[in-house]
Design a protein around this motif. Structure first.
Motif, mmCIF file in Angstrom:
data_model
loop_
_atom_site.group_PDB
_atom_site.id
_atom_site.type_symbol
_atom_site.label_atom_id
_atom_site.label_comp_id
_atom_site.label_asym_id
_atom_site.label_seq_id
_atom_site.Cartn_x
_atom_site.Cartn_y
_atom_site.Cartn_z
ATOM 1 N N ARG A 191 -189.835 19.162 -21.659
ATOM 2 C CA ARG A 191 -191.064 19.135 -20.867
ATOM 3 C C ARG A 191 -191.006 20.149 -19.719
ATOM 4 O O ARG A 191 -191.993 20.848 -19.439
ATOM 5 C CB ARG A 191 -191.281 17.725 -20.320
ATOM 6 C CG ARG A 191 -192.598 17.579 -19.565
ATOM 7 C CD ARG A 191 -192.748 16.172 -19.029
ATOM 8 N NE ARG A 191 -193.985 16.044 -18.259
ATOM 9 C CZ ARG A 191 -194.305 14.971 -17.529
ATOM 10 N NH1 ARG A 191 -193.469 13.925 -17.483
ATOM 11 N NH2 ARG A 191 -195.436 14.947 -16.860
ATOM 12 N N ALA A 192 -189.809 20.233 -19.063
ATOM 13 C CA ALA A 192 -189.667 21.183 -17.960
ATOM 14 C C ALA A 192 -189.790 22.622 -18.457
ATOM 15 O O ALA A 192 -190.428 23.478 -17.819
ATOM 16 C CB ALA A 192 -188.324 20.976 -17.257
ATOM 17 N N ALA A 228 -195.701 27.581 -19.315
ATOM 18 C CA ALA A 228 -197.142 27.543 -19.042
ATOM 19 C C ALA A 228 -197.490 28.243 -17.726
ATOM 20 O O ALA A 228 -198.590 28.783 -17.569
ATOM 21 C CB ALA A 228 -197.628 26.093 -19.022
ATOM 22 N N GLN A 229 -196.554 28.223 -16.779
ATOM 23 C CA GLN A 229 -196.825 28.812 -15.461
ATOM 24 C C GLN A 229 -196.460 30.302 -15.387
ATOM 25 O O GLN A 229 -196.627 30.926 -14.342
ATOM 26 C CB GLN A 229 -196.044 28.046 -14.391
ATOM 27 C CG GLN A 229 -196.584 26.649 -14.131
ATOM 28 C CD GLN A 229 -198.036 26.681 -13.652
ATOM 29 O OE1 GLN A 229 -198.397 27.466 -12.782
ATOM 30 N NE2 GLN A 229 -198.875 25.830 -14.247
ATOM 31 N N ALA A 230 -195.908 30.869 -16.472
ATOM 32 C CA ALA A 230 -195.624 32.306 -16.487
ATOM 33 C C ALA A 230 -196.926 33.079 -16.328
ATOM 34 O O ALA A 230 -197.887 32.858 -17.058
ATOM 35 C CB ALA A 230 -194.927 32.692 -17.791
ATOM 36 N N VAL A 258 -189.300 37.241 -15.471
ATOM 37 C CA VAL A 258 -188.207 36.407 -14.982
ATOM 38 C C VAL A 258 -188.174 35.084 -15.745
ATOM 39 O O VAL A 258 -187.101 34.551 -16.044
ATOM 40 C CB VAL A 258 -188.351 36.184 -13.467
ATOM 41 C CG1 VAL A 258 -187.230 35.284 -12.947
ATOM 42 C CG2 VAL A 258 -188.324 37.515 -12.725
ATOM 43 N N VAL A 259 -189.343 34.550 -16.102
ATOM 44 C CA VAL A 259 -189.381 33.316 -16.893
ATOM 45 C C VAL A 259 -188.681 33.527 -18.234
ATOM 46 O O VAL A 259 -187.865 32.700 -18.666
ATOM 47 C CB VAL A 259 -190.840 32.846 -17.105
ATOM 48 C CG1 VAL A 259 -190.881 31.700 -18.124
ATOM 49 C CG2 VAL A 259 -191.445 32.392 -15.785
#
Length: 654
Positions: free
Chosen positions: A618-619, A625-627, A635-636
């Motif tokens: 989940r993390a 999703a936040q990339a 960096v992601v």
């Protein structure tokens, strides 16, 4: 200019100057040679005319206004500025020029000036000015010009003196028709058939004593093969001439240097021999040897100063000293020993061929080295076989000199040099070795100081870093729900930074910034910091002040300035929606972009009073999703790859 260019310039210029036998040629040709080597457009050599004036003797290149500089007047303080061994390299016009405008070298089209004095001992006898028509900042470190000026002036003074003496000798011969030169005639069998009246004065043997004897009876055995071969070649060609220099043993035992001109007149019935005209050049030979020795000493001292000051450790200094003495002076066995606390001496550097062998140690007082250490002064033994204290290190050695090396006024060690000849070192050899040992001692003092400073710096840095780690632990203890968080995110931040190619030298700043990322929370009230539920808008406004609080707390600490990016900017978002400054994209420092992903990952994977820890899947999905929104996409991707590698290494399933 490179060190190799400077070294080659010193040697080539020295050899060129030594080859000039006339003062005028020394000035004119020497100036032409040096200007050519350095690429100067104009060159001027002035010689002292009076206490205040210098007259141009030679010049290279030409210019319509060059005559203005024919006579130079000594400016106040000029001679003090141009002390022996110093030199000047400056742009033209010079920023501090205060002289008359018609004397400014800028009027000659010059853009750069190199100036040095010609010295004979402490007396300035002339100056050399080299002008360049373009800026030459590369000449700013050409220190060998000071050495060249000292040698040039000494040689010029000697040649002028010799010329004056030669003129007086010629006048004396004209007046008396009787010189001190020796004339000999040698027949086909090598027997002397005529010997001039100057024989007894020149070599100690009366002329009548030598008539009928072989010509080679008194010639030094080291020079005899060369003289014999030259005369044999001379006899083959009637009327030919040859010049010779050789030594003769005087009747009183001393060696006399003779310069001879021989002419083959064996074919002349009135002569029937080789006519040899000889004159005593012992003083000139001594002068030549002195100058050659002086060049050798100056070169060694220059190289010693240059190379040793580049050394940063004791072994580098010691080995550099050994290599210089062995290479420049030609002694086969050289060693530097360190005096230990008990008075024993341990080798720290030896000649190259035995350098890899285990170090040797002499007990206190053992050998000639031990005796020199106990006396604290230079010890020279002309024949070690006659001294019971000698401890053999190399077979066949006959002479040894031990010179102390002092650092900060204390005996640090010794320089030990051995040679296979009896009485191989004279007083000048020993003076040179003592000078070089003093140079090495000065460098060793600097190295010791640097070691102390490095040690103090490292201790202070370790104390700082331990303090930072303590601050981080204190923050974790205050914020009990994040206990261990600072250390975990610090380790993972460094791993991600390495994966992204952050230079090793910058990692220490990331480490410090990660440890102190939440230091600003010391200013957040406990009621907000420990609130179990969601924060109100007003409480969020207070909470969002902690990055600025961190910056304000850490900014006065100078060594933490490179680490401030993470505490101040780790809540900035890639799309510009973060705080405290609303930075966007690559406006956010890379260190903060790296840390923010690690920080969120660790927070999501940790239990909180208001939620349990998220699963890894989940993390990871949240980070993905936040990339491009909260996080730097590149960096992601690197972080997800890092986690995948770590989970494989830890034996977990991807």
């Amino acid at each position: 200019m490179t060190d190799s260019f400077a070294h080659d310039l010193l040697l080539s210029t020295t050899r060129f100057l030594l080859a000039r036998s006339e003062p005028d040629r020394l000035c004119g040709e020497g100036l032409t040679f040096l200007a050519g080597r350095l690429g100067a457009a104009l060159g001027m050599l002035h010689l002292r005319e009076t206490e205040l004036t210098y007259r141009m003797h030679s010049h290279v290149g030409d210019h319509p206004l060059l005559h203005v500089h024919d006579l130079q007047v000594m400016e106040p303080g000029w001679e003090e500025l141009l002390q022996a061994g110093t030199w000047i390299s400056t742009p033209v016009p010079a920023p501090d020029w205060t002289g008359p405008e018609d004397r400014n070298y800028a009027r000659l089209g010059a853009r750069h000036l190199v100036n040095f004095g010609l010295y004979s001992g402490p007396r300035l006898i002339g100056t050399v000015n080299l002008l360049f028509n373009e800026p030459r900042p590369d000449l700013s470190d050409l220190e060998v010009l000071g050495t060249v000026g000292a040698l040039w002036g000494t040689l010029l003074e000697r040649l002028q003196t010799q010329r004056d003496l030669a003129g007086r000798e010629a006048m004396l011969r004209m007046v008396t028709d009787q010189g001190s030169d020796l004339l000999s005639v040698v027949d086909e069998q090598g027997l002397i058939t005529y010997q001039g009246a100057a024989s007894e004065e020149l070599i100690g043997y009366p002329a009548e004593f030598l008539i009928g004897r072989p010509y080679d009876g008194a010639i030094h055995r080291a020079d005899l093969p060369g003289v014999t071969a030259a005369l044999e070649n001379l006899r083959r060609v009637p009327g030919s001439t040859t010049n010779l220099s050789f030594r003769i043993r005087h009747a009183h035992g001393k060696l006399v240097w003779l310069e001879a001109n021989a002419r083959n007149l064996l074919h002349e019935p009135a002569v029937r021999g080789v006519v040899i005209h000889m004159r005593d050049v012992t003083a000139a030979q001594a002068t030549q040897r002195y100058l050659e020795r002086r060049v050798q000493d100056l070169t060694l001292m220059h190289d010693t100063g240059r190379l040793l000051h580049l050394s940063r450790t004791v072994p580098e200094v010691a080995e550099g000293l050994v290599d210089l003495i062995q290479g420049q002076l030609g002694y086969p066995h050289v060693q530097v020993g360190r005096v230990l606390e008990d008075g024993s001496v341990e080798a720290v550097a030896r000649e190259t061929e035995v350098r890899v062998e285990p170090p040797t140690r002499l007990a206190p007082g053992q050998g000639l080295i031990g005796a020199a250490v106990q006396a604290g002064q230079t010890l020279y033994v002309a024949d070690v076989r006659q001294d019971a204290r000698y401890v053999e290190r190399h077979a066949g050695m006959r002479s040894e000199v031990i010179v102390p090396i002092h650092v900060g006024g204390q005996l640090w060690g010794v320089l030990n040099v051995e040679a296979p000849q009896v009485n191989a070192f004279d007083h000048r050899d020993i003076q040179t070795l003592e000078t070089v040992a003093r140079q090495a001692g000065a460098v060793l003092a600097n190295v010791s100081l640097l070691d102390d400073l490095r040690r103090s710096r490292d201790e202070l840095r370790a104390a700082y870093d331990e303090t930072l780690a303590g601050w981080a632990r204190a923050l974790d203890l205050r914020d009990r729900e994040t206990e261990g968080h600072s250390q975990r995110v610090t380790d993972l931040t460094l791993a991600l930074a390495r994966r992204l190619g952050v230079p090793q030298k910058n990692l220490i700043h990331l480490w410090r910034g990660a440890l102190l990322h939440d230091i600003g929370k010391v200013g957040i009230p406990d009621a907000i910091l420990h609130k179990p539920g969601p924060l109100t808008d007003e409480e969020w406004q207070v909470m969002r002040q902690h990055p600025q609080m961190a910056f304000d707390v850490l900014r006065p600490i100078r060594f933490l300035h490179p680490a401030l990016d993470i505490p101040l900017a780790h809540h900035e978002h890639w799309d510009g929606s973060g705080y405290p400054r609303g930075l966007r994209g690559e406006q956010i420092p890379l260190a903060a972009r790296i840390f923010s992903i690690v920080d969120v990952w660790d927070a999501l994977r940790s239990d909180r009073p208001y939620r349990p820890a998220w699963t890894a899947e989940r993390a990871l999905a949240h980070l993905d999703a936040q990339a491009g929104r909260q996080f730097d996409p590149q960096v992601v991707r690197a972080f997800l790859a890092l986690l995948a590698d770590q989970r494989i290494l830890d034996g977990e399933s991807a």
